[in-house]
Design an enzyme around this catalytic site. Structure first.
Site, PDB file in Angstrom:
ATOM      1  N   ALA A 244      40.705  43.511  38.695  1.00 34.10           N
ATOM      2  CA  ALA A 244      39.418  43.291  39.358  1.00 34.10           C
ATOM      3  C   ALA A 244      38.950  41.861  39.133  1.00 34.10           C
ATOM      4  CB  ALA A 244      38.366  44.254  38.815  1.00 34.10           C
ATOM      5  N   ASP A 245      38.195  41.381  40.088  1.00 40.68           N
ATOM      6  CA  ASP A 245      37.577  40.054  39.962  1.00 40.68           C
ATOM      7  C   ASP A 245      36.090  40.154  39.673  1.00 40.68           C
ATOM      8  OD1 ASP A 245      40.097  39.676  41.755  1.00 40.68           O
ATOM      9  OD2 ASP A 245      39.640  37.760  40.796  1.00 40.68           O
TER      10      ASP A 245
END
Ligand code: MRU
Length: 353
Positions: A244-245
């Site tokens: 995830a960012d």
């Protein structure tokens, strides 16, 4: 030995140029925060945790080689450079999180005036240096929690997983987030097969993840992004695990473009969908995924590969990321503190941190 994307000792930072992989292994030196910014922007280093680490270490190198005569100068320099580093890639939150910590530290040092400027500078450098070791420890914990969760809930026998983009040693200080979970399963002989997507348009899957999987001798196959649904139908897939960012308060998650469609397909096929990320990827300041700024990347990343044209002259839409709604994250969000349902992530992390 695992791949090393970042080589650091005080005053010296070298990074592996990920644009040249898998053909060429070339490390180059980063002397200051502006060069760190440029390497992040060009994606010579990428992956949310690695972006933050290289950004902060590039500033640590600059500080180590700069004489600091006043606390006010230290504060001004660190604040300005950190603010600039945050602008290189807007979607991943980790650099912004590290910048906030770094700025809080210099503000405190400038306010209390307890230390001489050079001593205070050293404290800032040490704060940034701590990120390398911490990241590996955090990844190892995620690996353990994620693997345990999958084996407890979905399979007693070695598992087949699908992953997207690159979340391994190249995207972190080492070990990896989603790839760290696979690594833990592999170390415990509970990983049967990894299907990794190419991850168009920039091919982090075929260039980087495939390279890491081969290097680590994990059983794996490369698939095109368009093969995910067929793969879930034809093969027994036990879980999808991605990185995830940015994960926001309600659990909506930004990750590499294409993640959302994999989550949709996983829901249809009843395959648990996991997001693995350190707690520094959590951004409680945003309520839902609608608020996340999605980075737009240049058209030529879609229309050519290593300078060779692969598309007609046409306009392109090239968002670097998409947002997977919390309800599609059916396996859970794997953090260094445990695996949480998206709807409980805010409450759990706020209690722990
Ligand atoms: O554009 P990139 O290559 O920086 O995108 C990377 C991803 O989307 C990763 O999945 C994410 O940063 C998690 S890395 C451990």
């Amino acid at each position: 030995m695992t791949l090393q994307a970042i080589r650091y000792h005080r005053g010296n930072l070298e990074i592996l140029d990920q644009l040249l992989l898998p053909d060429t292994t070339h490390y180059f030196s980063i002397q200051n925060a502006n060069e760190g910014w440029a390497a992040i922007k060009k994606m010579q280093v990428r992956g949310a945790p690695a972006i933050a680490i290289v950004g902060c270490l590039s500033l640590a190198v600059e500080l180590a080689n700069t004489e600091i005569t006043t606390l006010a100068l230290l504060k001004e320099l660190v604040e300005e450079k950190l603010d600039h580093l945050v602008t290189a890639r807007p979607t991943a939150v980790n650099m912004a999180d590290s910048a906030a910590r770094g700025k809080a530290l210099v503000r405190q040092l400038a306010k209390t005036k307890e230390y001489e400027p050079e001593e205070a500078k050293l404290m800032v450098i040490k704060e940034f240096e701590g990120m390398l070791e911490k990241d590996i420890e955090v990844n190892r914990n995620m690996g353990r929690f994620g693997a345990q969760h999958i084996l407890q809930h979905y399979s007693k026998t070695p598992v087949n997983v699908i992953t997207h983009c690159n979340t391994g040693s190249l995207a972190t200080a080492g070990y990896g987030t989603a790839l760290g979970v696979m690594r833990h399963l592999h170390e415990n002989k509970m990983l049967k097969h990894v299907y990794c997507t190419e991850t168009r348009p920039y091919n982090q899957g075929s260039r980087l993840t495939a390279y890491e999987l081969v290097h680590e001798e994990m059983e794996a196959s490369l698939i095109c992004d368009s093969m995910v649904a067929a793969c879930m139908k034809e093969k027994k897939i036990h879980a999808v695990i991605v990185g995830a960012d940015r994960v926001v308060a309600n659990g909506d998650t930004a990750n590499k473009i294409g993640t959302y469609q994999i989550a949709v397909v996983a829901k249809y096929h009843n395959v648990p969908f996991y997001v693995a990320c350190p707690s520094t990827t959590f951004d409680p300041s945003m309520g839902t995924g609608k608020e996340i700024i999605i980075e737009q990347r240049p058209h030529n990343e879609m229309t050519s590969i290593k300078g060779i044209k692969i598309a007609a002259e046409i306009n392109c839409w090239n968002p670097g990321f998409d947002v997977t709604p919390a309800e599609l994250i059916t396996g859970g969000i794997i953090t260094e503190f445990g695996v949480f349902k998206p709807c409980e992530i805010k409450e759990k992390l706020e209690k722990i941190k």
